[in-house]
Design a protein around this motif. Structure first.
Motif, PDB file in Angstrom:
ATOM      1  N   ASP A 305     -16.375 -34.163 -12.527  1.00  0.00           N
ATOM      2  CA  ASP A 305     -15.939 -35.451 -13.074  1.00  0.00           C
ATOM      3  C   ASP A 305     -16.719 -35.765 -14.345  1.00  0.00           C
ATOM      4  O   ASP A 305     -17.960 -35.799 -14.332  1.00  0.00           O
ATOM      5  CB  ASP A 305     -16.209 -36.571 -12.050  1.00  0.00           C
ATOM      6  N   GLY A 306     -15.997 -35.931 -15.443  1.00  0.00           N
ATOM      7  CA  GLY A 306     -16.643 -36.363 -16.671  1.00  0.00           C
ATOM      8  C   GLY A 306     -17.298 -35.274 -17.489  1.00  0.00           C
ATOM      9  O   GLY A 306     -17.986 -35.572 -18.465  1.00  0.00           O
ATOM     10  N   GLY A 307     -17.129 -33.996 -17.115  1.00  0.00           N
ATOM     11  CA  GLY A 307     -17.742 -32.956 -17.934  1.00  0.00           C
ATOM     12  C   GLY A 307     -17.944 -31.663 -17.179  1.00  0.00           C
ATOM     13  O   GLY A 307     -17.081 -31.232 -16.413  1.00  0.00           O
ATOM     14  N   SER A 308     -19.109 -31.061 -17.378  1.00  0.00           N
ATOM     15  CA  SER A 308     -19.392 -29.787 -16.738  1.00  0.00           C
ATOM     16  C   SER A 308     -20.880 -29.690 -16.424  1.00  0.00           C
ATOM     17  O   SER A 308     -21.705 -30.458 -16.951  1.00  0.00           O
ATOM     18  CB  SER A 308     -18.959 -28.622 -17.632  1.00  0.00           C
ATOM     19  N   TRP A 309     -21.215 -28.726 -15.578  1.00  0.00           N
ATOM     20  CA  TRP A 309     -22.610 -28.437 -15.224  1.00  0.00           C
ATOM     21  C   TRP A 309     -22.767 -26.932 -15.209  1.00  0.00           C
ATOM     22  O   TRP A 309     -21.915 -26.217 -14.658  1.00  0.00           O
ATOM     23  CB  TRP A 309     -22.934 -29.016 -13.853  1.00  0.00           C
ATOM     24  N   PHE A 310     -23.844 -26.416 -15.810  1.00  0.00           N
ATOM     25  CA  PHE A 310     -24.078 -24.976 -15.745  1.00  0.00           C
ATOM     26  C   PHE A 310     -25.564 -24.686 -15.857  1.00  0.00           C
ATOM     27  O   PHE A 310     -26.328 -25.453 -16.446  1.00  0.00           O
ATOM     28  CB  PHE A 310     -23.308 -24.235 -16.844  1.00  0.00           C
ATOM     29  N   ARG A 311     -25.955 -23.573 -15.257  1.00  0.00           N
ATOM     30  CA  ARG A 311     -27.323 -23.087 -15.324  1.00  0.00           C
ATOM     31  C   ARG A 311     -27.305 -21.564 -15.250  1.00  0.00           C
ATOM     32  O   ARG A 311     -26.376 -20.958 -14.725  1.00  0.00           O
ATOM     33  CB  ARG A 311     -28.166 -23.618 -14.157  1.00  0.00           C
ATOM     34  N   THR A 312     -28.347 -20.945 -15.749  1.00  0.00           N
ATOM     35  CA  THR A 312     -28.522 -19.501 -15.612  1.00  0.00           C
ATOM     36  C   THR A 312     -29.865 -19.228 -14.940  1.00  0.00           C
ATOM     37  O   THR A 312     -30.763 -20.082 -14.947  1.00  0.00           O
ATOM     38  CB  THR A 312     -28.493 -18.789 -16.981  1.00  0.00           C
ATOM     39  N   ILE A 313     -29.970 -18.042 -14.378  1.00  0.00           N
ATOM     40  CA  ILE A 313     -31.217 -17.640 -13.736  1.00  0.00           C
ATOM     41  C   ILE A 313     -31.434 -16.156 -13.985  1.00  0.00           C
ATOM     42  O   ILE A 313     -30.484 -15.371 -14.009  1.00  0.00           O
ATOM     43  CB  ILE A 313     -31.181 -17.957 -12.220  1.00  0.00           C
ATOM     44  N   LYS A 314     -32.677 -15.781 -14.199  1.00  0.00           N
ATOM     45  CA  LYS A 314     -33.023 -14.375 -14.368  1.00  0.00           C
ATOM     46  C   LYS A 314     -33.215 -13.720 -13.006  1.00  0.00           C
ATOM     47  O   LYS A 314     -33.681 -14.359 -12.053  1.00  0.00           O
ATOM     48  CB  LYS A 314     -34.296 -14.228 -15.198  1.00  0.00           C
TER      49      LYS A 314
END
Length: 424
Positions: A305-314
């Motif tokens: 809702d209202g956008g996006s969420w993202f993350r990366t991990i090694k």
């Protein structure tokens, strides 16, 4: 660089492929406006692909269902059947191969061929033979448009021009365009700039800053100028293609393995999205191992809702499921901390990245995981072998409950041809 004096390439594009396969397989859909959707029962998603009858009303691929129904109230929504489209793709290629060898299948609905002497002499006859073979042995509701030119890029544009010409003549698809070298470049100048392969939205804006707004202006640039605009050799390669030289596609190096999915309404919570993301990652991991790669990075993305969420991990350089799922769990722990509990998640995607070929894997000197890695790799190898033997997911880590619409990892794709393994 060689410049052909005659046509040497054929480019074929199936017309409204996914919807036309549905119509060929279901008599009730023939002659009616059809929209293929991820799953039925909700308007909170999009029409992935549509039939020529729906397009006549203005419906387009990747259009919200609400907007599509406003244009075409009688639109029939059909749930996607990705494995059916894969099998149709294979059957169609087999039939075309009886007429002319296929050089490359560019996607599930596009392919290119190198012409032999007969094809160069009589492209109209070759086109008719391909189309009649498909009609006779597959069915009359799956049609294709074909373009002929000196190289693959020009043939692709000719194919699109032939399809556009058929629309102007009052029909959708079944087009044909032949661009002999002696005719060029006049037919090319009728092509919209955005229809030139390699000119996307951002590149079109960049060209506009250089006072290039038509294909003719693009054609008249100098090769070094195009290289400067593209900021790479690809600009110069496109110049060669537009001017009819025999330019071959550069080999592509694998950069990542990933899957994404629109979530059914019952799975749009954090817990529901996690379970589907886990299954998507299992499929990505299987592809990684089948093609003998390792990954040292994982990316998680969600449309909320209202956008996006993202993350990366090694990660250590791994390909076994235990290591990959450990990283996946860590990303979701981060998501649970940062996102409100009642967040609505509409789409989720996972990507294994920072790849290494199996024979080039380097261990982390600070994390000697060799013994544990080998144990999990042997376990994964045994599971993959059993699943491959029986063409089904019969052995797995954790629960295996595919969501509504099924086929986790085997969804409709415009850029990748699914394999049989994607569907178990």
């Amino acid at each position: 660089m060689r410049k052909p004096e005659t046509i040497e390439r054929l480019y074929l594009d199936f017309d409204g492929f996914f919807a036309s396969v549905e119509q060929q397989c279901d008599k009730r859909l023939r002659g009616r406006p059809v929209g293929v959707v991820p799953f039925v029962g909700t308007d909170r998603t999009a029409v992935i692909a549509c039939s020529k009858e729906a397009k006549a009303y203005g419906v387009k691929n990747v259009m919200r269902i609400k907007d599509a129904k406003a244009l075409c109230p009688d639109l029939i929504l059909v749930e996607q059947k990705p494995d059916l489209y894969r099998r149709a793709h294979s059957a169609l290629l087999c039939e075309i191969e009886t007429v002319i060898p296929i050089d490359t299948a560019k996607s599930i609905d596009e392919l290119t061929c190198i012409l032999d002497d007969r094809g160069r002499r009589d492209p109209e006859g070759l086109s008719e033979q391909i189309k009649s073979t498909i009609e006779k042995n597959i069915g009359e509701f799956i049609t294709c448009s074909i373009g002929f030119a000196a190289n693959r890029q020009l043939a692709k544009m000719a194919c699109k021009a032939g399809k556009d010409a058929s629309k102007k003549a009052g029909q959708y698809g079944n087009g044909l365009a032949i661009w002999h070298p002696h005719m060029m470049p006049e037919p090319l100048f009728q092509v919209k700039l955005e229809d030139v392969p390699g000119v996307g939205h951002s590149m079109k804006m960049r060209l506009a800053h250089s006072q290039v707004i038509t294909t003719e202006q693009l054609y008249n640039l100098q090769p070094k100028h195009m290289r400067k605009i593209w900021r790479s050799v690809n600009g110069e390669r496109l110049w060669m293609a537009l001017h009819g030289y025999d330019i071959q596609a550069m080999p592509q190096k694998r950069g990542m393995y990933g899957h994404a999915r629109v979530l059914p309404p019952e799975s749009r919570s954090i817990n529901g999205a996690y379970e589907i993301a886990r299954l998507l990652l299992v499929k990505a991991g299987r592809r990684l191992r089948r093609e003998e790669y390792y990954a040292s990075g994982l990316w998680l993305w969600m449309a909320i809702d209202g956008g996006s969420w993202f993350r990366t991990i090694k990660m250590p350089t791994v390909n076994d499921e235990q290591a990959i799922m450990t990283a996946h769990t860590a990303l979701w722990e981060c998501a649970r901390r940062e996102l409100p509990r009642r967040t609505t998640i509409f789409r989720v995607g996972v990507t294994l990245m920072d790849l290494s070929e199996a024979n080039a894997r380097q261990l982390d000197i600070f994390n000697n995981d060799d013994a544990i890695r080998q144990k999990w790799e042997r376990a994964n190898g045994a599971m993959d072998a059993l699943n491959s033997k029986y063409s089904s997911t019969i052995v797995h880590m954790g629960e295996w409950k595919p969501p509504a619409g099924g086929h986790v990892g085997g969804k409709i794709s415009y850029v990748r041809i699914p394999s049989a393994e994607d569907f178990y």
